[in-house]
Design a protein around this motif. Structure first.
Motif, PDB file in Angstrom:
ATOM      1  N   ILE A  53      45.244  34.942  29.841  1.00  0.00           N
ATOM      2  CA  ILE A  53      46.711  35.012  29.790  1.00  0.00           C
ATOM      3  C   ILE A  53      47.239  35.681  31.055  1.00  0.00           C
ATOM      4  CG2 ILE A  53      48.658  36.072  28.571  1.00  0.00           C
ATOM      5  CD1 ILE A  53      47.213  35.376  25.957  1.00  0.00           C
ATOM      6  N   THR A  54      46.550  36.729  31.524  1.00  0.00           N
ATOM      7  CA  THR A  54      46.898  37.307  32.824  1.00  0.00           C
ATOM      8  C   THR A  54      46.338  36.401  33.914  1.00  0.00           C
ATOM      9  OG1 THR A  54      46.830  39.554  31.934  1.00  0.00           O
ATOM     10  CG2 THR A  54      46.685  39.322  34.336  1.00  0.00           C
ATOM     11  N   LYS A  55      47.198  35.997  34.836  1.00  0.00           N
ATOM     12  CA  LYS A  55      46.792  35.090  35.921  1.00  0.00           C
ATOM     13  C   LYS A  55      46.802  35.842  37.251  1.00  0.00           C
ATOM     14  CE  LYS A  55      47.065  31.440  33.147  1.00  0.00           C
ATOM     15  NZ  LYS A  55      45.845  30.873  32.593  1.00  0.00           N
ATOM     16  N   ILE A  56      45.721  35.700  38.012  1.00  0.00           N
ATOM     17  CA  ILE A  56      45.667  36.212  39.386  1.00  0.00           C
ATOM     18  C   ILE A  56      45.147  35.064  40.239  1.00  0.00           C
ATOM     19  CG2 ILE A  56      44.702  37.924  40.971  1.00  0.00           C
ATOM     20  CD1 ILE A  56      44.259  39.762  38.544  1.00  0.00           C
TER      21      ILE A  56
ATOM     22  N   ASN B 175      39.006  52.205  46.718  1.00  0.00           N
ATOM     23  CA  ASN B 175      37.882  51.422  47.237  1.00  0.00           C
ATOM     24  C   ASN B 175      37.893  50.066  46.542  1.00  0.00           C
ATOM     25  OD1 ASN B 175      35.434  50.277  47.912  1.00  0.00           O
ATOM     26  ND2 ASN B 175      34.226  52.112  47.537  1.00  0.00           N
ATOM     27  N   LYS B 176      38.117  49.000  47.305  1.00  0.00           N
ATOM     28  CA  LYS B 176      38.258  47.673  46.675  1.00  0.00           C
ATOM     29  C   LYS B 176      36.980  47.202  45.988  1.00  0.00           C
ATOM     30  CE  LYS B 176      37.735  45.350  51.123  1.00  0.00           C
ATOM     31  NZ  LYS B 176      38.472  44.696  52.199  1.00  0.00           N
ATOM     32  N   LYS B 177      35.832  47.835  46.305  1.00  0.00           N
ATOM     33  CA  LYS B 177      34.581  47.484  45.601  1.00  0.00           C
ATOM     34  C   LYS B 177      34.698  47.787  44.114  1.00  0.00           C
ATOM     35  CE  LYS B 177      30.730  46.905  47.219  1.00  0.00           C
ATOM     36  NZ  LYS B 177      30.099  45.576  47.435  1.00  0.00           N
ATOM     37  N   LYS B 178      35.556  48.768  43.760  1.00  0.00           N
ATOM     38  CA  LYS B 178      35.699  49.152  42.353  1.00  0.00           C
ATOM     39  C   LYS B 178      36.265  48.016  41.502  1.00  0.00           C
ATOM     40  CE  LYS B 178      36.037  54.144  42.891  1.00  0.00           C
ATOM     41  NZ  LYS B 178      36.910  55.320  42.865  1.00  0.00           N
ATOM     42  N   ILE B 179      37.075  47.157  42.115  1.00  0.00           N
ATOM     43  CA  ILE B 179      37.668  46.059  41.337  1.00  0.00           C
ATOM     44  C   ILE B 179      36.995  44.723  41.647  1.00  0.00           C
ATOM     45  CG2 ILE B 179      39.920  47.182  41.038  1.00  0.00           C
ATOM     46  CD1 ILE B 179      40.910  45.062  43.202  1.00  0.00           C
ATOM     47  N   GLU B 180      35.797  44.785  42.205  1.00  0.00           N
ATOM     48  CA  GLU B 180      35.082  43.560  42.569  1.00  0.00           C
ATOM     49  C   GLU B 180      34.905  42.634  41.360  1.00  0.00           C
ATOM     50  OE1 GLU B 180      30.959  43.811  44.273  1.00  0.00           O
ATOM     51  OE2 GLU B 180      32.093  43.453  46.116  1.00  0.00           O
ATOM     52  N   GLY B 181      34.693  43.222  40.179  1.00  0.00           N
ATOM     53  CA  GLY B 181      34.532  42.407  38.981  1.00  0.00           C
ATOM     54  C   GLY B 181      35.770  41.589  38.666  1.00  0.00           C
ATOM     55  N   ILE B 182      36.947  42.164  38.920  1.00  0.00           N
ATOM     56  CA  ILE B 182      38.196  41.443  38.668  1.00  0.00           C
ATOM     57  C   ILE B 182      38.378  40.335  39.697  1.00  0.00           C
ATOM     58  CG2 ILE B 182      40.721  41.661  38.586  1.00  0.00           C
ATOM     59  CD1 ILE B 182      40.251  44.490  37.416  1.00  0.00           C
ATOM     60  N   THR B 183      38.086  40.636  40.969  1.00  0.00           N
ATOM     61  CA  THR B 183      38.231  39.587  41.996  1.00  0.00           C
ATOM     62  C   THR B 183      37.217  38.472  41.780  1.00  0.00           C
ATOM     63  OG1 THR B 183      36.851  40.824  43.568  1.00  0.00           O
ATOM     64  CG2 THR B 183      39.223  41.160  43.700  1.00  0.00           C
ATOM     65  N   ASP B 184      35.998  38.814  41.349  1.00  0.00           N
ATOM     66  CA  ASP B 184      34.992  37.781  41.057  1.00  0.00           C
ATOM     67  C   ASP B 184      35.401  36.938  39.848  1.00  0.00           C
ATOM     68  OD1 ASP B 184      33.470  38.613  43.186  1.00  0.00           O
ATOM     69  OD2 ASP B 184      31.991  39.687  41.984  1.00  0.00           O
ATOM     70  N   LEU B 185      35.911  37.601  38.812  1.00  0.00           N
ATOM     71  CA  LEU B 185      36.335  36.896  37.601  1.00  0.00           C
ATOM     72  C   LEU B 185      37.415  35.863  37.927  1.00  0.00           C
ATOM     73  CD1 LEU B 185      36.443  36.600  34.459  1.00  0.00           C
ATOM     74  CD2 LEU B 185      38.124  38.454  34.474  1.00  0.00           C
TER      75      LEU B 185
ATOM     76  N   ASN C 274      52.668  32.261  52.743  1.00  0.00           N
ATOM     77  CA  ASN C 274      52.127  33.409  52.002  1.00  0.00           C
ATOM     78  C   ASN C 274      50.609  33.364  51.899  1.00  0.00           C
ATOM     79  OD1 ASN C 274      54.568  34.768  51.303  1.00  0.00           O
ATOM     80  ND2 ASN C 274      55.004  33.069  49.924  1.00  0.00           N
ATOM     81  N   LYS C 275      49.980  32.700  52.864  1.00  0.00           N
ATOM     82  CA  LYS C 275      48.526  32.590  52.828  1.00  0.00           C
ATOM     83  C   LYS C 275      47.904  33.993  52.844  1.00  0.00           C
ATOM     84  CE  LYS C 275      44.934  29.677  54.482  1.00  0.00           C
ATOM     85  NZ  LYS C 275      44.302  28.962  55.493  1.00  0.00           N
ATOM     86  N   ASN C 276      46.770  34.122  52.186  1.00  0.00           N
ATOM     87  CA  ASN C 276      46.061  35.395  52.069  1.00  0.00           C
ATOM     88  C   ASN C 276      46.788  36.400  51.174  1.00  0.00           C
ATOM     89  OD1 ASN C 276      44.220  34.287  53.867  1.00  0.00           O
ATOM     90  ND2 ASN C 276      45.214  35.210  55.639  1.00  0.00           N
ATOM     91  N   LYS C 277      47.739  35.891  50.390  1.00  0.00           N
ATOM     92  CA  LYS C 277      48.417  36.730  49.403  1.00  0.00           C
ATOM     93  C   LYS C 277      47.991  36.256  48.011  1.00  0.00           C
ATOM     94  CE  LYS C 277      51.447  38.574  52.428  1.00  0.00           C
ATOM     95  NZ  LYS C 277      51.442  39.961  52.822  1.00  0.00           N
ATOM     96  N   VAL C 278      48.195  37.114  47.012  1.00  0.00           N
ATOM     97  CA  VAL C 278      47.888  36.724  45.636  1.00  0.00           C
ATOM     98  C   VAL C 278      49.160  36.751  44.794  1.00  0.00           C
ATOM     99  CG1 VAL C 278      45.470  37.483  45.663  1.00  0.00           C
ATOM    100  CG2 VAL C 278      47.248  39.090  44.979  1.00  0.00           C
TER     101      VAL C 278
END
Length: 199
Positions: free
Chosen positions: A46-49, A164-174, A57-61
């Motif tokens: 339901i949450t979209k990223i 540290n963006k590594k902390k949210i790596e799971g969210i970016t991978d998902l 807006n390239k390289n934006k989310v």
């Protein structure tokens, strides 16, 4: 009471100092205690990223449907939600298509079923966008297991600070976000829009 097919979701709180990792269809939240494991059931989040494909807006989310749970605060050590009944307390997070597979000791699961017709009316979403739901939904909340009555204590306002963006790596991978500039933009946006109350 819901009837027929029900799709399963988990509310993932976005809080400080948590490591979010994604591996083999499992999102893991870890901090000071045993990890919390969420099995991903599909991509009907339901949450979209999403990465913005527009040239300007390239390289934006784009982030849509961040869920705000009012009347709750979070225990920042256990990552369990505590129901305070105070409408000023809230926790923000993402709502993903999954099921809870492992909880740390002292945590429990609370289930709430919503009619598909009422999800967007009954839940408070930031950056709301349309979601096409095929079935009613069950939302699983990770809550503090209170074996005996404990007094609800003072809550504290917190701003999300992803240092540290590594902390949210799971969210970016998902969400399949791998462009470094887009990840930086996600960190910036989450830090800007996410805050919560802790207990």
């Amino acid at each position: 009471m819901a009837s027929g097919a029900v799709d399963e979701y988990v509310f993932i709180p976005l809080v400080n100092d948590v490591n979010y990792e994604y591996n083999e269809q499992t999102l893991t939240l870890s901090k000071n205690r045993s990890p919390i494991n969420i099995k991903i059931l599909g991509n009907k989040h339901i949450t979209k990223i999403t990465e913005n494909k527009n040239k300007e807006n390239k390289n934006k989310v784009d982030i849509n449907n961040i869920l705000v749970l009012t009347g709750y605060a979070i225990d920042e050590n256990s990552l369990g939600l505590v129901h305070t009944l105070d409408p000023c307390d809230y926790v923000k997070g993402i709502l993903i298509n999954g099921e809870i597979k492992q909880l740390a000791q002292g945590l429990s699961k609370q289930e709430i079923i919503f009619s598909k017709a009422e999800v967007m009316n009954k839940l408070y979403f930031m950056r709301k966008s349309k979601v096409d739901l095929q079935n009613d939904i069950k939302i699983n909340l990770i809550t503090d297991l209170i074996t005996q009555p404990n007094p609800v204590r003072k809550t504290n306002y917190r701003s999300l600070k992803i240092d540290n963006k590594k902390k949210i790596e799971g969210i970016t991978d998902l969400y399949d976000i791998h462009n470094d500039d887009a990840i930086n933009n996600l960190v910036e946006k989450l830090n800007d829009i996410v805050n919560y109350y802790s207990i």
